[in-house]
Design a protein around this motif. Structure first.
Motif, PDB file in Angstrom:
ATOM      1  N   PRO A 255       0.809  -1.225   0.000  1.00  0.00           N
ATOM      2  CA  PRO A 255       0.000   0.000   0.000  1.00  0.00           C
ATOM      3  C   PRO A 255       0.839   1.272   0.000  1.00  0.00           C
ATOM      4  O   PRO A 255       0.420   2.298  -0.542  1.00  0.00           O
ATOM      5  CB  PRO A 255      -0.820  -0.129   1.289  1.00  0.00           C
ATOM      6  CG  PRO A 255      -0.884  -1.593   1.558  1.00  0.00           C
ATOM      7  CD  PRO A 255       0.430  -2.139   1.096  1.00  0.00           C
ATOM      8  N   ALA A 256       2.037   1.214   0.590  1.00  0.00           N
ATOM      9  CA  ALA A 256       2.888   2.401   0.647  1.00  0.00           C
ATOM     10  C   ALA A 256       3.423   2.798  -0.724  1.00  0.00           C
ATOM     11  O   ALA A 256       3.893   3.928  -0.911  1.00  0.00           O
ATOM     12  CB  ALA A 256       4.056   2.154   1.600  1.00  0.00           C
ATOM     13  N   LEU A 257       3.338   1.885  -1.694  1.00  0.00           N
ATOM     14  CA  LEU A 257       3.834   2.178  -3.041  1.00  0.00           C
ATOM     15  C   LEU A 257       2.711   2.494  -4.020  1.00  0.00           C
ATOM     16  O   LEU A 257       2.952   2.625  -5.222  1.00  0.00           O
ATOM     17  CB  LEU A 257       4.662   0.990  -3.559  1.00  0.00           C
ATOM     18  CG  LEU A 257       5.937   0.688  -2.764  1.00  0.00           C
ATOM     19  CD1 LEU A 257       6.605  -0.570  -3.293  1.00  0.00           C
ATOM     20  CD2 LEU A 257       6.893   1.870  -2.807  1.00  0.00           C
ATOM     21  N   LEU A 258       1.491   2.632  -3.511  1.00  0.00           N
ATOM     22  CA  LEU A 258       0.353   3.029  -4.350  1.00  0.00           C
ATOM     23  C   LEU A 258       0.181   4.537  -4.294  1.00  0.00           C
ATOM     24  O   LEU A 258       0.445   5.165  -3.261  1.00  0.00           O
ATOM     25  CB  LEU A 258      -0.923   2.334  -3.876  1.00  0.00           C
ATOM     26  CG  LEU A 258      -0.911   0.801  -3.901  1.00  0.00           C
ATOM     27  CD1 LEU A 258      -2.200   0.261  -3.309  1.00  0.00           C
ATOM     28  CD2 LEU A 258      -0.695   0.279  -5.314  1.00  0.00           C
ATOM     29  N   PRO A 259      -0.275   5.159  -5.371  1.00  0.00           N
ATOM     30  CA  PRO A 259      -0.445   6.616  -5.374  1.00  0.00           C
ATOM     31  C   PRO A 259      -1.604   7.060  -4.493  1.00  0.00           C
ATOM     32  O   PRO A 259      -2.478   6.262  -4.143  1.00  0.00           O
ATOM     33  CB  PRO A 259      -0.713   6.937  -6.848  1.00  0.00           C
ATOM     34  CG  PRO A 259      -1.303   5.687  -7.405  1.00  0.00           C
ATOM     35  CD  PRO A 259      -0.619   4.562  -6.684  1.00  0.00           C
ATOM     36  N   ASP A 260      -1.604   8.335  -4.140  1.00  0.00           N
ATOM     37  CA  ASP A 260      -2.648   8.904  -3.296  1.00  0.00           C
ATOM     38  C   ASP A 260      -3.851   9.274  -4.163  1.00  0.00           C
ATOM     39  O   ASP A 260      -3.957  10.392  -4.675  1.00  0.00           O
ATOM     40  CB  ASP A 260      -2.100  10.140  -2.566  1.00  0.00           C
ATOM     41  CG  ASP A 260      -3.127  10.762  -1.619  1.00  0.00           C
ATOM     42  OD1 ASP A 260      -4.229  10.195  -1.473  1.00  0.00           O
ATOM     43  OD2 ASP A 260      -2.820  11.816  -1.043  1.00  0.00           O
ATOM     44  N   ALA A 261      -4.755   8.323  -4.308  1.00  0.00           N
ATOM     45  CA  ALA A 261      -5.919   8.550  -5.166  1.00  0.00           C
ATOM     46  C   ALA A 261      -6.869   9.582  -4.581  1.00  0.00           C
ATOM     47  O   ALA A 261      -7.533  10.325  -5.319  1.00  0.00           O
ATOM     48  CB  ALA A 261      -6.656   7.225  -5.398  1.00  0.00           C
ATOM     49  N   GLN A 262      -6.944   9.658  -3.263  1.00  0.00           N
ATOM     50  CA  GLN A 262      -7.893  10.577  -2.629  1.00  0.00           C
ATOM     51  C   GLN A 262      -7.577  12.029  -2.964  1.00  0.00           C
ATOM     52  O   GLN A 262      -8.485  12.827  -3.252  1.00  0.00           O
ATOM     53  CB  GLN A 262      -7.879  10.372  -1.111  1.00  0.00           C
ATOM     54  CG  GLN A 262      -8.930  11.198  -0.385  1.00  0.00           C
ATOM     55  CD  GLN A 262      -9.036  10.827   1.078  1.00  0.00           C
ATOM     56  OE1 GLN A 262      -8.434   9.858   1.524  1.00  0.00           O
ATOM     57  NE2 GLN A 262      -9.803  11.598   1.830  1.00  0.00           N
TER      58      GLN A 262
END
Length: 448
Positions: A103-110
């Motif tokens: 999860p730490a390597l996923l972009p900030d979609a919010q």
């Protein structure tokens, strides 16, 4: 449990018998697991030829109403229990079994959603956002070098299932990698396709096994060009050429390439689909690098296949959310997006390499240089006790058995999701794995 007929099953033709059995199932008089009367016995009772009953049973199996169990006969089929990704983890146990990205390597979609300026989409709007379509065509055009069209699906699994149902019928054969991606196994079982397992080595699907599968009647092939799940194998340039040579001899075979790790793979895309293939699709989903909840996949396909998919993804009933499309475009565009994807690519590659090196120091071989989220390790005997022993030491890994496309020959293997294993933790895990294997008398072997 075998059933006594007692004249419940009637009919003088194969179609009559099939219809009657299906009616009995629908009425609840025949239930999942019940074995149908032996062919000879039912033929005598109905006064028909044995071939008539045999044909009826084959039809029931091909439609998914029954399942053949060899010498155990033919039984009423139930809802299959399918293995899935995302294994839960007990407290104080590091989950290396889930198959999930970090999860730490996923972009900030919010944060991106807050600035989208979304305009509601109404019926009649084109199915593919114009800007996202342009981005996809630019991204894929140089790699395909032939006429194609872009269609969107709700993730790779949805895309593959729709591609198969657009061209195949129940009972048709599909060549798949063995070991195989769990969702591909589920798709084939649920839709009643026959599985033709194709062996995988460190360079990907093997050409000899693919040729044999097609000779046995496979009408489609699903292959992973890079970051194969569960082994991490990617096609070498030579292997891609060998697969193209096999497929060139069979232009009627539908070829689906599931390039699920595309944007963050450490390997280049090497195309296995030859120019002679009439029906083909390259599927690129975004869940591994944008997040599993972003259910979107780009499907680049020949015009006829694209048209068939569009019919099934009618813009009036089942388009991919335009809000999701705009979010995907924003998350994939610009220098920041490129930097985030590059970071994820480097981190995943480093974590896999760290584990491979730590295992090698302890005499545990891993074939090639695994790409993706997982590393595949094989032993000389079944791995169930090893999986349990590692859990007691605080590491949750997954047995290889669920990844077998048709048989149980991968019971000796384990899959480790390196996406969740920090480089600094690799030596400790490798030490525990080697020690537990030695205590259980398991010897590691180089994957075939």
């Amino acid at each position: 449990m075998s059933i006594a007929n007692d004249r419940r099953i009637t009919g003088s033709t194969a179609a009559d018998i099939v219809g009657r059995v299906r009616d009995l199932v629908a009425a609840g008089e025949l239930t999942a697991g019940e074995t149908l009367p032996p062919i000879r016995e039912l033929a005598q009772e109905l006064g028909v030829n044995r071939n008539t009953v045999a044909a009826a049973y084959r039809l029931l199996v091909s439609t998914g109403a029954a399942e053949a169990r060899g010498r155990a006969g033919t039984a009423i089929a139930g809802v299959p229990v399918l293995a899935r990704e995302g294994a839960a983890s007990p407290a104080r146990v590091l989950n290396l079994a889930s198959g999930n990205p970090d999860p730490a390597l996923l972009p900030d979609a919010q944060s991106v959603l807050a600035r989208l300026g979304y305009v509601p989409t109404l019926y009649g709007t084109p199915g593919v956002d114009a800007e996202l379509g342009d981005w996809a065509r630019r991204s894929l055009g140089a790699e395909l070098e032939r006429e194609f069209r872009i269609v969107l699906a709700h993730g790779a699994v949805d895309a593959v299932e729709r591609l198969l149902t657009a061209h195949l019928s129940r009972g048709d054969g599909v060549a798949v990698e063995d070991p195989c991606f769990l969702s591909s196994i589920g798709t084939l079982r649920l839709n009643g396709y026959r599985t033709h397992p194709v062996a995988v080595d460190e360079h990907g699907m093997t050409p000899e096994a693919l040729a044999a599968a097609i000779d046995e009647g496979a009408r489609a092939v699903i292959l992973t060009p890079r970051a194969h799940n569960p082994t991490g194998a990617s096609l070498s340039a030579r292997r891609a050429a060998e697969l193209r040579a096999v497929l060139e001899r069979h232009p009627h075979v539908l070829v689906i390439e599931d390039d699920h790790f595309s944007a963050i793979s450490a390997e280049p895309y090497r195309r296995a689909t030859p120019a002679t293939t009439n029906r083909w699709a390259l599927v690129r989903s975004v869940s591994k690098f944008l997040g599993p909840d972003l259910r979107l996949a780009f499907v680049a396909a020949d015009p006829d296949t694209a048209a068939r998919l569009e019919t099934r993804l009618n813009s009036g009933t089942n388009w991919v959310s335009h809000l999701l499309q705009r979010l995907t475009l924003e998350l994939l565009s610009g220098e920041r997006a490129e930097a985030e994807l590059a970071r994820a690519r480097d981190v995943y590659a480093a974590r896999a390499a760290a584990l491979v090196a730590a295992l090698a120091e302890r005499g545990i071989p891993v074939a090639g240089r695994p790409d993706g989220l997982n590393v595949w390790i094989e032993f000389d005997r079944p791995s169930e006790r090893l999986v349990a022993a590692l859990a007691e030491r605080g590491w949750q890994i997954r047995s290889g058995e669920p990844f077998a496309s048709e048989n149980r020959r991968h019971r000796n293997a384990v899959r480790v999701t390196t996406a969740a294993l920090a480089e600094a933790s690799a030596p400790a895990f490798a030490e525990d794995l080697a020690d537990a294997a030695a205590r259980l008398g398991l010897a590691a072997r180089r994957p075939s």
